[in-house]
Design a protein around this motif. Structure first.
Motif, PDB file in Angstrom:
ATOM      1  N   GLY A  85     -11.027  10.953 -12.519  1.00 52.67           N
ATOM      2  CA  GLY A  85     -10.510  12.091 -13.263  1.00 52.67           C
ATOM      3  C   GLY A  85      -9.148  11.835 -13.885  1.00 52.67           C
ATOM      4  N   CYS A  86      -8.581  10.654 -13.608  1.00 56.86           N
ATOM      5  CA  CYS A  86      -7.285  10.305 -14.183  1.00 56.86           C
ATOM      6  C   CYS A  86      -7.569   9.410 -15.389  1.00 56.86           C
ATOM      7  CB  CYS A  86      -6.443   9.598 -13.125  1.00 56.86           C
ATOM      8  SG  CYS A  86      -4.910   8.925 -13.753  1.00 56.86           S
ATOM      9  N   ALA A  87      -7.584  10.015 -16.583  1.00 58.71           N
ATOM     10  CA  ALA A  87      -8.081   9.318 -17.782  1.00 58.71           C
ATOM     11  C   ALA A  87      -6.979   8.512 -18.463  1.00 58.71           C
ATOM     12  CB  ALA A  87      -8.686  10.332 -18.744  1.00 58.71           C
ATOM     13  N   LEU A  88      -6.362   7.618 -17.677  1.00 59.74           N
ATOM     14  CA  LEU A  88      -5.279   6.791 -18.223  1.00 59.74           C
ATOM     15  C   LEU A  88      -5.742   5.346 -18.387  1.00 59.74           C
ATOM     16  CD1 LEU A  88      -2.138   7.918 -16.149  1.00 59.74           C
ATOM     17  CD2 LEU A  88      -2.929   8.786 -18.362  1.00 59.74           C
ATOM     18  N   ASP A  89      -5.305   4.726 -19.476  1.00 55.17           N
ATOM     19  CA  ASP A  89      -5.511   3.286 -19.666  1.00 55.17           C
ATOM     20  C   ASP A  89      -4.357   2.576 -18.952  1.00 55.17           C
ATOM     21  OD1 ASP A  89      -5.846   0.689 -20.477  1.00 55.17           O
ATOM     22  OD2 ASP A  89      -5.251   1.051 -22.570  1.00 55.17           O
ATOM     23  N   LEU A  90      -4.479   2.518 -17.615  1.00 63.03           N
ATOM     24  CA  LEU A  90      -3.399   1.977 -16.804  1.00 63.03           C
ATOM     25  C   LEU A  90      -3.434   0.451 -16.852  1.00 63.03           C
ATOM     26  CD1 LEU A  90      -1.269   3.470 -15.056  1.00 63.03           C
ATOM     27  CD2 LEU A  90      -2.781   3.116 -13.093  1.00 63.03           C
ATOM     28  N   VAL A  91      -2.301  -0.166 -17.155  1.00 58.61           N
ATOM     29  CA  VAL A  91      -2.238  -1.629 -17.197  1.00 58.61           C
ATOM     30  C   VAL A  91      -2.078  -2.123 -15.762  1.00 58.61           C
ATOM     31  CG1 VAL A  91      -0.961  -3.635 -18.046  1.00 58.61           C
ATOM     32  CG2 VAL A  91      -1.208  -1.593 -19.495  1.00 58.61           C
ATOM     33  N   THR A  92      -3.128  -2.750 -15.233  1.00 65.90           N
ATOM     34  CA  THR A  92      -3.109  -3.211 -13.843  1.00 65.90           C
ATOM     35  C   THR A  92      -3.478  -4.695 -13.794  1.00 65.90           C
ATOM     36  OG1 THR A  92      -5.435  -2.638 -13.530  1.00 65.90           O
ATOM     37  CG2 THR A  92      -3.833  -0.946 -12.953  1.00 65.90           C
ATOM     38  N   GLY A  93      -3.279  -5.283 -12.645  1.00 68.97           N
ATOM     39  CA  GLY A  93      -3.694  -6.673 -12.448  1.00 68.97           C
ATOM     40  C   GLY A  93      -2.687  -7.657 -13.017  1.00 68.97           C
ATOM     41  N   SER A  94      -2.695  -7.810 -14.342  1.00 71.27           N
ATOM     42  CA  SER A  94      -1.723  -8.729 -14.928  1.00 71.27           C
ATOM     43  C   SER A  94      -1.172  -8.137 -16.212  1.00 71.27           C
ATOM     44  CB  SER A  94      -2.391 -10.084 -15.203  1.00 71.27           C
ATOM     45  OG  SER A  94      -3.529  -9.889 -16.006  1.00 71.27           O
TER      46      SER A  94
ATOM     47  N   PRO B  53      -7.792  11.019 -23.945  1.00 74.22           N
ATOM     48  CA  PRO B  53      -8.187  10.220 -22.774  1.00 74.22           C
ATOM     49  C   PRO B  53      -8.101   8.723 -23.096  1.00 74.22           C
ATOM     50  CG  PRO B  53      -9.831  11.909 -23.293  1.00 74.22           C
ATOM     51  CD  PRO B  53      -8.861  11.891 -24.418  1.00 74.22           C
ATOM     52  N   TYR B  54      -7.495   7.971 -22.210  1.00 77.76           N
ATOM     53  CA  TYR B  54      -7.332   6.516 -22.372  1.00 77.76           C
ATOM     54  C   TYR B  54      -6.738   6.173 -23.740  1.00 77.76           C
ATOM     55  CZ  TYR B  54     -10.602   6.963 -18.511  1.00 77.76           C
ATOM     56  OH  TYR B  54     -11.210   7.345 -17.329  1.00 77.76           O
TER      57      TYR B  54
ATOM     58  N   ARG C 238       0.829  -1.216   0.000  1.00 71.58           N
ATOM     59  CA  ARG C 238       0.000   0.000   0.000  1.00 71.58           C
ATOM     60  C   ARG C 238       0.862   1.265   0.000  1.00 71.58           C
ATOM     61  NH1 ARG C 238      -4.295  -1.070  -1.902  1.00 71.58           N
ATOM     62  NH2 ARG C 238      -5.319   0.725  -0.967  1.00 71.58           N
ATOM     63  N   ALA C 239       2.166   1.087  -0.047  1.00 74.04           N
ATOM     64  CA  ALA C 239       3.056   2.242   0.168  1.00 74.04           C
ATOM     65  C   ALA C 239       3.278   3.074  -1.097  1.00 74.04           C
ATOM     66  CB  ALA C 239       4.392   1.769   0.730  1.00 74.04           C
ATOM     67  N   TYR C 240       3.158   2.457  -2.264  1.00 72.80           N
ATOM     68  CA  TYR C 240       3.499   3.182  -3.499  1.00 72.80           C
ATOM     69  C   TYR C 240       2.402   2.900  -4.518  1.00 72.80           C
ATOM     70  CZ  TYR C 240       6.466   4.701  -7.485  1.00 72.80           C
ATOM     71  OH  TYR C 240       6.983   5.310  -8.600  1.00 72.80           O
ATOM     72  N   LEU C 241       1.415   3.792  -4.576  1.00 75.76           N
ATOM     73  CA  LEU C 241       0.221   3.568  -5.389  1.00 75.76           C
ATOM     74  C   LEU C 241      -0.013   4.753  -6.328  1.00 75.76           C
ATOM     75  CD1 LEU C 241      -2.065   2.231  -2.496  1.00 75.76           C
ATOM     76  CD2 LEU C 241      -1.000   0.847  -4.309  1.00 75.76           C
ATOM     77  N   PRO C 242       0.858   4.917  -7.317  1.00 70.80           N
ATOM     78  CA  PRO C 242       0.738   6.080  -8.207  1.00 70.80           C
ATOM     79  C   PRO C 242      -0.582   6.086  -8.983  1.00 70.80           C
ATOM     80  CG  PRO C 242       2.284   4.457  -9.106  1.00 70.80           C
ATOM     81  CD  PRO C 242       1.966   4.029  -7.704  1.00 70.80           C
ATOM     82  N   PHE C 243      -1.059   7.266  -9.278  1.00 66.35           N
ATOM     83  CA  PHE C 243      -2.280   7.504 -10.077  1.00 66.35           C
ATOM     84  C   PHE C 243      -3.562   7.059  -9.373  1.00 66.35           C
ATOM     85  CE2 PHE C 243       1.108   6.803 -13.366  1.00 66.35           C
ATOM     86  CZ  PHE C 243       1.191   8.122 -13.791  1.00 66.35           C
ATOM     87  N   THR C 244      -3.480   6.741  -8.074  1.00 65.04           N
ATOM     88  CA  THR C 244      -4.690   6.330  -7.377  1.00 65.04           C
ATOM     89  C   THR C 244      -5.102   7.375  -6.344  1.00 65.04           C
ATOM     90  OG1 THR C 244      -3.592   5.259  -5.511  1.00 65.04           O
ATOM     91  CG2 THR C 244      -3.883   3.920  -7.503  1.00 65.04           C
ATOM     92  N   ASP C 245      -6.325   7.188  -5.799  1.00 63.69           N
ATOM     93  CA  ASP C 245      -6.813   8.065  -4.730  1.00 63.69           C
ATOM     94  C   ASP C 245      -6.007   7.877  -3.450  1.00 63.69           C
ATOM     95  OD1 ASP C 245      -8.879   9.307  -6.124  1.00 63.69           O
ATOM     96  OD2 ASP C 245     -10.207   7.585  -5.833  1.00 63.69           O
TER      97      ASP C 245
ATOM     98  N   GLU D   1       1.238  14.487 -14.619  1.00 64.79           N
ATOM     99  CA  GLU D   1       1.684  13.529 -15.631  1.00 64.79           C
ATOM    100  C   GLU D   1       0.488  12.989 -16.418  1.00 64.79           C
ATOM    101  OE1 GLU D   1       3.833  10.007 -14.273  1.00 64.79           O
ATOM    102  OE2 GLU D   1       4.854   9.900 -16.222  1.00 64.79           O
ATOM    103  N   ALA D   2      -0.588  12.658 -15.699  1.00 58.06           N
ATOM    104  CA  ALA D   2      -1.788  12.161 -16.381  1.00 58.06           C
ATOM    105  C   ALA D   2      -2.326  13.220 -17.339  1.00 58.06           C
ATOM    106  CB  ALA D   2      -2.853  11.777 -15.352  1.00 58.06           C
ATOM    107  N   ASP D   3      -2.299  14.488 -16.922  1.00 60.31           N
ATOM    108  CA  ASP D   3      -2.763  15.576 -17.795  1.00 60.31           C
ATOM    109  C   ASP D   3      -1.906  15.656 -19.056  1.00 60.31           C
ATOM    110  OD1 ASP D   3      -4.728  16.159 -16.009  1.00 60.31           O
ATOM    111  OD2 ASP D   3      -3.780  17.979 -15.187  1.00 60.31           O
ATOM    112  N   ALA D   4      -0.593  15.596 -18.870  1.00 61.14           N
ATOM    113  CA  ALA D   4       0.307  15.692 -20.025  1.00 61.14           C
ATOM    114  C   ALA D   4       0.031  14.549 -20.995  1.00 61.14           C
ATOM    115  CB  ALA D   4       1.766  15.672 -19.565  1.00 61.14           C
ATOM    116  N   LEU D   5      -0.146  13.346 -20.453  1.00 56.55           N
ATOM    117  CA  LEU D   5      -0.380  12.186 -21.322  1.00 56.55           C
ATOM    118  C   LEU D   5      -1.735  12.290 -22.019  1.00 56.55           C
ATOM    119  CD1 LEU D   5       1.091   9.288 -19.126  1.00 56.55           C
ATOM    120  CD2 LEU D   5       2.009  10.206 -21.272  1.00 56.55           C
ATOM    121  N   THR D   6      -2.748  12.780 -21.287  1.00 61.45           N
ATOM    122  CA  THR D   6      -4.080  12.921 -21.883  1.00 61.45           C
ATOM    123  C   THR D   6      -4.075  13.988 -22.971  1.00 61.45           C
ATOM    124  OG1 THR D   6      -4.988  12.302 -19.739  1.00 61.45           O
ATOM    125  CG2 THR D   6      -6.522  13.227 -21.328  1.00 61.45           C
TER     126      THR D   6
END
Lengths: 91, 405
Positions: B368-377, B320-321, B215-222, B310-315
C-alpha cells in the motif's frame, strides 16, 4: 615558592592552559608576566574560570573589581597573593 | 531581480563518513554508520542503537583554546564549517565581515556538556561548574562559535524546529541572501548522545527498540518500528550567485530554488497534516512542476503512521511510483537539527554525479506504500532537480527544492 606566595607564574600558566587552552602562536612559558591577557588569547570568561578555580581550591575570596582590573599575569598574581596574605593575617 | 542563492561549499560530518567525499562514497555504497551506543552505557535504556561519528579526534580539528568551552556537537560543527569554507575556496578575511552571516539549526544545544555541568552542580556545588556552561549548552552556540572563528558579523541566528530545522536554516540563509547579504554559512550539525539527550528522545515514543543495527531503522516497510538517533550533519556555504561569480568561485553545487514551511493542525482537528502543502508550496516557489522533480529525499520517520502520511503526500503530488524516493538517513540515523541539512548536501552531490544513493537495509516498501523507493544499490539517472523533505517533532514540516545550475 615563598611562604607569602599562594601561587606563582608557572602555576598560573598551568591553570590557564588547563581551564582555557592555549592560543596558537603564544608561548606561555616565555616572558609573559607583563603581557596583557587579551594578547595571550584569554578573554574575561577564561579569567573568570581560572579565578573561580583558584578561589575554590584555595578557599579564598577575591575582590571582583580587583580581578577585573588585573590585565596581566603580574597584576592577577598580585591580587591573589595579597588576598591570601590578608586572609592569613586576619586568621 | 531577486538574488539567486547558490551553494558553493559543503562540510559533512556523519556516522558513516568524516568529510564530504568519505561520506558520499560510503553512502553510495550503502554503508551504514549505525551501531550499538558506545558514548555512554545505554544498557539499561529501551533503545540502544545510534549513529555515532567515529574517529573524530577533537585535538586534530579544534584549537586548544576552544576545547574547554565546546560540546562535542559544537566541535563537529566547527570542523564541518572549516571544511565548507575550504571547499568553497573562500577567504573570509578578504571579505566584508558584515557581509557574512551564520545561520544554523539546533534542537537542544550542547546537551552533553550541559548534563556534565549540571551533574557537577548537583553533586559537588556551583564552584565546580565551568564558566563556559554560560554559553556552551545554548541553542545558538554553533552559530556563535562559527561566527567568532571566521569573523563573520553579518545577520546571524539559530532555527529550532526539531528535525525540520536543517531545511528551515537554509531557507533563512536564502532570505538573507535575497536581502543583500553576499554569503551565509548555514546548515546544521547536531547530536545529544548522552543520557539526558537520550531520554528526551525516548519520551517521544518514536525510537526504535531493536538491537540489530540493520533492523532498527526501516522506514516505509512493514517492519518499521521507530527511528535511530544519530549525530552529525552538514554545513553549507550559501552565496549570492553574482557575489560568488565576482569572487571567482569555481564550483556551484546548485541553487536553493524553492522552500516552504508549514505547521500541522492541532491533533484531533480532523484537518490533514501540513507536509503535502509544504511540498506544493516549495515546488511553486521553485516554479517547477511535479514532473520536473527527478528525485525525492524523504523525511522517513520510520514510524508507520508517519511513513504512511509521507507516502500519501508524495503519491498525491507525484502519483503512485511517480518519482524515485530515497532515505540515505537510514545509514546515519536521524540527526536532529543536522539531518535535513545533510540530506540537502547529499541531494546536491546526487545532482553533481547523476546518482541516487540507496535506502539502506530496506528491501521493499510496505504493502500500500506506492513509492518508487531506491533500495539495494545506488541508481544512476540524469538529475537536475531534487526535493528534500523534513518533519520536526511537534508539527513542523519543511520542503526544499535544489537545482543544478
Amino acid at each position: 615558592m615563598s611562604v607569602h606566595t599562594l601561587i606563582d607564574l608557572p602555576e598560573l600558566t598551568r591553570l590557564l592552559r588547563e581551564c582555557a587552552g592555549e592560543e596558537e602562536g603564544v608561548d606561555l612559558d616565555g616572558d609573559v608576566l607583563d603581557t596583557v591577557f587579551m594578547e595571550l588569547g584569554y578573554d574575561s570568561l577564561a579569567l573568570l574560570q581560572v579565578v573561580g578555580i583558584i578561589q575554590r581550591d584555595h578557599g579564598i575570596e577575591l575582590d571582583e573589581d580587583a580581578v577585573a582590573e588585573a590585565e596581566t599575569p603580574r597584576a592577577l598574581l598580585d591580587v591573589v597573593n595579597s588576598a591570601a596574605r590578608a586572609e592569613r593575617i586576619a586568621a | 531581480m531577486t538574488a539567486q542563492a547558490v551553494v558553493t561549499g559543503l562540510g559533512v560530518v556523519a556516522p558513516n563518513g568524516l568529510g564530504t567525499e568519505e561520506y558520499w562514497a560510503a553512502t553510495l555504497a550503502g554503508t551504514s554508520g549505525l551501531g550499538p551506543v558506545t558514548r555512554f552505557d545505554a544498557g539499561s535504556y529501551p533503545s540502544r542503537i545510534a549513529g555515532e561519528v567515529p574517529d573524530f579526534v577533537p585535538e586534530e580539528h579544534i584549537p586548544s583554546r576552544l576545547l574547554p568551552q565546546t560540546d562535542h556537537m559544537t566541535r563537529l560543527a566547527l570542523a564541518a564549517a572549516d571544511w565548507a569554507v575550504e571547499d568553497a575556496a573562500v577567504d573570509p578575511a578578504a571579505l566584508d565581515e558584515y557581509g557574512m552571516g551564520v545561520v544554523t539549526a539546533a534542537s537542544g544545544g550542547g546537551v552533553e556538556y550541559g548534563q556534565r555541568e549540571l551533574q557537577q552542580l548537583w553533586s559537588r556545588g556551583k564552584e565546580y561548574v565551568s564558566a563556559y556552561q554560560s554559553f556552551a549548552w545554548f541553542y545558538a552556540v554553533n552559530t556563535g562559535q562559527i561566527s567568532i572563528r571566521h569573523k563573520m558579523r553579518g545577520p546571524s541566528g539559530v532555527l529550532v524546529t526539531e528535525q525540520a530545522g536543517g531545511l528551515d536554516t537554509l531557507g533563512h540563509a536564502r532570505r538573507h541572501v535575497r536581502h543583500g547579504i553576499p554569503l551565509v554559512v548555514s546548515g546544521g550539525v547536531d547530536g545529544a548522545l548522552c543520557p539526558w539527550g537520550w531520554v528526551a528522545q525516548i519520551s517521544t515514543g518514536r525510537l526504535s527498540t531493536a538491537d540489530d543495527p540493520d533492523r532498527a531503522y526501516l522506514p516505509f516497510t512493514d517492519q518499521a518500528s521507530g527511528y535511530v538517533p544519530g549525530e552529525g550533519g552538514a554545513v553549507l556555504l550559501v552565496e549570492d550567485a553574482e557575489a560568488a561569480k565576482a569572487r571567482g568561485a569555481e564550483r556551484i553545487y546548485g541553487e536553493i530554488a524553492g522552500y516552504a514551511a508549514t505547521f500541522d493542525p492541532r491533533p484531533g482537528s480532523g484537518r490533514p497534516p501540513g507536509l503535502r502543502r509544504a511540498v506544493e508550496e516549495a515546488l511553486a516557489d521553485a516554479r517547477v512542476t511535479a514532473a520536473e522533480v527527478d528525485v525525492v529525499f524523504a523525511d522517513a520517520a520510520g514510524v508507520p503512521e508517519l511513513d504512511r502520511a509521507e507516502a500519501d503526500a508524495l503519491t498525491e503530488v507525484f502519483g503512485p511510483y511517480g518519482v524515485p524516493v530515497t532515505a540515505p538517513k537510514t545509514m546515519t540515523g536521524r540527526l536532529f537539527g543536522g539531518g535535513a541539512s545533510l540530506d540537502v548536501a547529499t541531494a546536491l552531490l546526487s545532482l553533481r554525479d547523476g546518482v541516487v544513493p540507496p535506502t539502506a537495509n530496506v528491501t521493499a516498501p510496505a504493502d500500500g506504500c506506492a513509492l518508487d523507493l531506491v533500495t539495494g544499490s545506488a541508481r544512476e539517472a540524469p538529475l537536475r532537480t531534487a526535493l528534500v523533505l523534513a518533519r520536526g517533532y511537534g508539527g513542523f514540516n519543511a520542503a526544499m527544492v535544489v537545482r543544478r545550475v
